[in-house]
Design a protein around this motif. Structure first.
Motif, PDB file in Angstrom:
ATOM      1  N   ASN A 160      -2.871  -7.520  -1.039  1.00  0.00           N
ATOM      2  CA  ASN A 160      -3.586  -6.452  -0.322  1.00  0.00           C
ATOM      3  C   ASN A 160      -3.981  -6.975   1.050  1.00  0.00           C
ATOM      4  OD1 ASN A 160      -5.486  -8.140  -1.972  1.00  0.00           O
ATOM      5  ND2 ASN A 160      -7.016  -7.003  -0.808  1.00  0.00           N
ATOM      6  N   THR A 215      -8.157  -2.313   4.142  1.00  0.00           N
ATOM      7  CA  THR A 215      -8.089  -1.037   3.430  1.00  0.00           C
ATOM      8  C   THR A 215      -8.574  -1.193   1.997  1.00  0.00           C
ATOM      9  OG1 THR A 215      -6.176  -0.434   4.767  1.00  0.00           O
ATOM     10  CG2 THR A 215      -6.591   0.881   2.795  1.00  0.00           C
ATOM     11  N   THR A 216      -8.113  -2.236   1.341  1.00  0.00           N
ATOM     12  CA  THR A 216      -8.600  -2.602   0.013  1.00  0.00           C
ATOM     13  C   THR A 216      -9.060  -4.049   0.058  1.00  0.00           C
ATOM     14  OG1 THR A 216      -6.334  -3.157  -0.642  1.00  0.00           O
ATOM     15  CG2 THR A 216      -7.158  -0.966  -1.244  1.00  0.00           C
ATOM     16  N   ALA A 263     -10.424  -7.030  -2.227  1.00  0.00           N
ATOM     17  CA  ALA A 263     -10.459  -7.342  -3.654  1.00  0.00           C
ATOM     18  C   ALA A 263     -10.309  -8.836  -3.901  1.00  0.00           C
ATOM     19  CB  ALA A 263      -9.345  -6.581  -4.374  1.00  0.00           C
ATOM     20  N   SER A 267     -13.864  -5.413  -6.516  1.00  0.00           N
ATOM     21  CA  SER A 267     -13.566  -4.912  -5.178  1.00  0.00           C
ATOM     22  C   SER A 267     -14.838  -4.525  -4.437  1.00  0.00           C
ATOM     23  CB  SER A 267     -12.637  -3.690  -5.252  1.00  0.00           C
ATOM     24  OG  SER A 267     -13.369  -2.503  -5.495  1.00  0.00           O
ATOM     25  N   ASN A 315     -14.700  -1.639  -2.906  1.00  0.00           N
ATOM     26  CA  ASN A 315     -14.366  -0.229  -2.732  1.00  0.00           C
ATOM     27  C   ASN A 315     -15.091   0.695  -3.707  1.00  0.00           C
ATOM     28  OD1 ASN A 315     -11.962  -1.967  -1.807  1.00  0.00           O
ATOM     29  ND2 ASN A 315     -11.559  -0.017  -0.807  1.00  0.00           N
ATOM     30  N   LEU A 334     -10.357  -2.155  -9.238  1.00  0.00           N
ATOM     31  CA  LEU A 334      -9.006  -1.811  -8.816  1.00  0.00           C
ATOM     32  C   LEU A 334      -7.984  -2.341  -9.812  1.00  0.00           C
ATOM     33  CD1 LEU A 334      -9.258  -2.511  -4.972  1.00  0.00           C
ATOM     34  CD2 LEU A 334      -9.670  -0.364  -6.202  1.00  0.00           C
ATOM     35  N   GLU A 338      -4.894   0.375  -6.781  1.00  0.00           N
ATOM     36  CA  GLU A 338      -5.429   1.722  -6.898  1.00  0.00           C
ATOM     37  C   GLU A 338      -6.714   1.670  -7.718  1.00  0.00           C
ATOM     38  OE1 GLU A 338      -2.160   3.604  -8.891  1.00  0.00           O
ATOM     39  OE2 GLU A 338      -2.951   3.123 -10.881  1.00  0.00           O
TER      40      GLU A 338
END
Length: 329
Positions: free
Chosen positions: A191, A195-196, A198, A217, A219, A223, A238
């Motif tokens: 990654n 954006t992500t 992790a 993460s 986020n 994930l 995701e």
């Protein structure tokens, strides 16, 4: 023996229940005030556990502490690794991960260095179940070993170490060794860290032969990603249906094919800490809450299944002690 049924869920084609057989501290007192990042493993002679302990995280006195589980009790822990250098300088140690090689040695992976963006990978070996340990071995540059969660043995004999780095944002990668840590290879970042963001993946095994990773993460959710080539390449990360407050998790695939994850089911804070189960690795249902004291920290779990089918979990309790839980699922 008395069992406490924590939760019963019958929403699937089978019922899922979690029964707690034991919930106790590994130790009541220690020669250090703070601890974190436990790991647990089953050896031919029984369970063993390790964690880092010292004045506080990042303090140079932080070392790796280790204990045997004998006749239902944890023995007094001993320090088995420290960051003392040849010139007398001392660095803190981080995130021990134990791995029992089938039929061979017990390996302790850990990190050494002033901070996560500047640390390096280390390992030690024990050929007597953790009673004595070899001299520390430094891993090659850009190889860290399993960063928090356990390594897994692939069907071709390769040891897959789920890993990550924090020196250029938070990025996942996978490391591989076919000779128990003598030589290594690794993937590139999985990654972009932007954006992500992790770190700290765990590996699950799916019935169709694919691997699944689940990870911490920034986020707001745990994930996940999938690999069809034994970890060499992965789908894009995701979100799962599990929340994550930027705190460590761990997961394991059981012998019957179900998956267990231990995590903090909130977007902020590190309480409660819960256990969830899944039949497919995608849809998860909570089956137990291990701690639920508001405003406290219960974090960084490790989870394994032993040969008798029991699920063993360790986790940080308020940064003061390590808890050990035995579950029947």
């Amino acid at each position: 023996m008395k069992f406490i049924t924590l939760s019963i869920l019958c929403a699937w084609t089978f019922c899922a229940s979690a029964q707690i057989e034991k919930n106790a501290f590994i130790y009541e007192s220690a020669p250090y005030p703070s601890c974190h990042a436990s790991t647990i493993e089953e050896t031919p002679s029984g369970l063993v556990g390790a964690w880092f302990g010292g004045k506080h995280e990042r303090n140079p006195d932080v070392g790796i502490w280790f204990s045997h589980y004998v006749n239902g009790k944890w023995e007094t822990s001993v320090e088995i690794a420290n960051g003392i250098q040849s010139d007398g300088k001392r660095y803190p140690l981080w995130n021990p991960v134990l791995y029992q090689v089938p039929g061979k040695e017990l390996i302790l992976f850990y990190k050494e260095g002033p901070a996560p963006d500047k640390w390096w990978g280390m390992l030690k070996r024990s050929f007597d179940g953790g009673k004595t340990w070899s001299k520390a071995e430094k891993l090659p540059n850009d190889i860290y070993g399993p960063i928090k969660n356990k390594a897994v043995l692939l069907k071709d004999g390769t040891l897959l170490c789920p890993s990550s780095s924090e020196d250029h944002d938070w990025r996942l990668h996978m490391e591989f060794t076919r000779d128990l840590g003598k030589t290594w290879s690794r993937t590139g970042p999985l990654n972009d860290g932007v954006t992500t963001s992790a770190i700290q993946p765990s590996i699950l095994f799916l019935p169709d032969g694919r691997l699944q990773l689940v990870c911490r993460s920034e986020n707001g959710f745990i994930l996940q990603a999938f690999s069809s080539d034994q970890g060499q390449s992965w789908t894009a990360l995701e979100p799962s249906n599990l929340m994550n407050p930027n705190s460590g998790i761990d997961a394991v695939t059981l012998k019957d094919g179900r998956h267990v994850i231990v995590y903090n089911p909130v977007k902020k804070g590190r309480s409660p800490i819960s256990v969830a189960i899944s039949s497919d690795g995608k849809t998860w249902k909570d089956v137990a809450t291990l701690e639920n004291e508001p405003g406290e920290e219960f974090s960084y779990p490790a989870v394994i299944q032993t040969k008798d089918g029991k699920v063993h979990i360790t986790y940080t309790w308020k940064r003061k002690k390590i808890k050990h839980v035995i579950l029947s699922l």
